[in-house]
Design a protein around this motif. Sequence first.
Motif, short mmCIF file in Angstrom:
data_model
loop_
_atom_site.label_atom_id
_atom_site.label_comp_id
_atom_site.label_asym_id
_atom_site.label_seq_id
_atom_site.Cartn_x
_atom_site.Cartn_y
_atom_site.Cartn_z
N MET A 6 0.87 -1.32 0.08
CA MET A 6 0.02 -0.07 -0.05
C MET A 6 1.06 1.19 -0.03
N LEU A 7 1.78 1.19 0.66
CA LEU A 7 2.71 2.32 0.93
C LEU A 7 3.65 2.65 -0.71
N VAL A 8 3.59 1.30 -1.37
CA VAL A 8 4.73 1.60 -2.59
C VAL A 8 4.01 1.75 -3.95
N SER A 9 2.11 1.62 -3.68
CA SER A 9 1.40 1.80 -4.66
C SER A 9 1.40 2.93 -5.19
N PRO A 10 1.50 4.18 -4.66
CA PRO A 10 1.74 5.32 -5.49
C PRO A 10 2.82 5.53 -6.52
N LEU A 29 -3.79 7.25 1.61
CA LEU A 29 -2.95 6.60 2.45
C LEU A 29 -2.40 7.65 3.82
N LEU A 30 -2.38 8.65 3.47
CA LEU A 30 -2.25 9.90 4.79
C LEU A 30 -3.10 9.60 5.70
N PHE A 31 -4.37 9.75 5.18
CA PHE A 31 -5.49 9.46 5.98
C PHE A 31 -5.67 8.30 6.48
N TYR A 32 -5.28 7.15 5.99
CA TYR A 32 -5.22 5.88 6.64
C TYR A 32 -4.33 5.89 7.78
N ILE A 33 -3.13 6.29 7.50
CA ILE A 33 -2.30 6.28 8.66
C ILE A 33 -2.43 7.09 9.94
N TRP A 54 -11.34 4.34 9.64
CA TRP A 54 -10.07 3.61 9.55
C TRP A 54 -10.13 2.19 8.45
N GLY A 55 -11.48 1.51 8.61
CA GLY A 55 -11.88 0.49 8.19
C GLY A 55 -12.16 0.88 6.45
N LEU A 58 -8.66 1.49 4.82
CA LEU A 58 -8.22 0.29 4.60
C LEU A 58 -8.52 -0.27 3.41
N PHE A 59 -9.78 -0.60 3.24
CA PHE A 59 -10.44 -1.53 1.85
C PHE A 59 -10.04 -0.50 0.69
N LEU A 60 -10.43 0.94 0.76
CA LEU A 60 -9.92 1.70 -0.34
C LEU A 60 -8.44 1.62 -0.43
N ASN A 61 -7.56 1.73 0.29
CA ASN A 61 -6.06 1.70 -0.03
C ASN A 61 -5.79 0.18 -0.79
N LEU A 62 -6.32 -0.66 -0.33
CA LEU A 62 -6.22 -2.21 -0.62
C LEU A 62 -6.69 -2.05 -2.24
#
Length: 142
Positions: A6-10, A29-33, A54-55, A58-62
Motif C-alpha cells: 500500500m505504501l509503494v502503490s503510488p 494513504l495519509l488519512f489511513y495512517i 479507518w476500516g 483500509l479497503f480503499l487503499n487495498l
Amino acid sequence: MALFYMLVSPVFAYRVGRKRVARLNMITLLFYIVSWGFVLVTGTPSDHPVSILWGILLFLNLFLTVMTTTMFLYERLPNRSLLHIGAMAIIFFLGSLLVTFSLDSREVLGENVLQGSMMTVVLFVTSVIWIRLRQIDRQPDM
C-alpha cells in the motif's frame, strides 16, 4: 506485506503516468495512517466514527493498490486486456476468500473479507512484480 505494498502503490501510478491517481492514493494513504495511529493511541471501539473511517480507508487503499498494479501491468503487457487482468485479480480474491473461509472457523464475514483482501493484494502485487522481473530478465542486453 500488504501495508508495504500500500505504501509503494503510488509509485506504480506515477510510473504509468497517472499522477491524479497517485495523488489520490497518497492522500488516502495519509488519512489511513493518521486514522490508524489515532485508533491505536486512543483505543477507540469498533463503532467509533474514526474506527469506521479507518476500516473504509483500509479497503480503499487495498483497492487502489490493486488498481495501480493493474494499470502498471497493463502498460507493461499491452496485448492483455484490462478485462483479462481484472479477471486475474478477481480470481486471486475469490481464491483468497476460499482459503480464508476454510482456515478460519469464527465465521465473521467482515474479518474474513479483510483477510482475503489483504491476501489478494500480497499475491497479486507479488505476481505482477514477478512477471515484470521475468520480462526484464528476457530482454536482450544492449
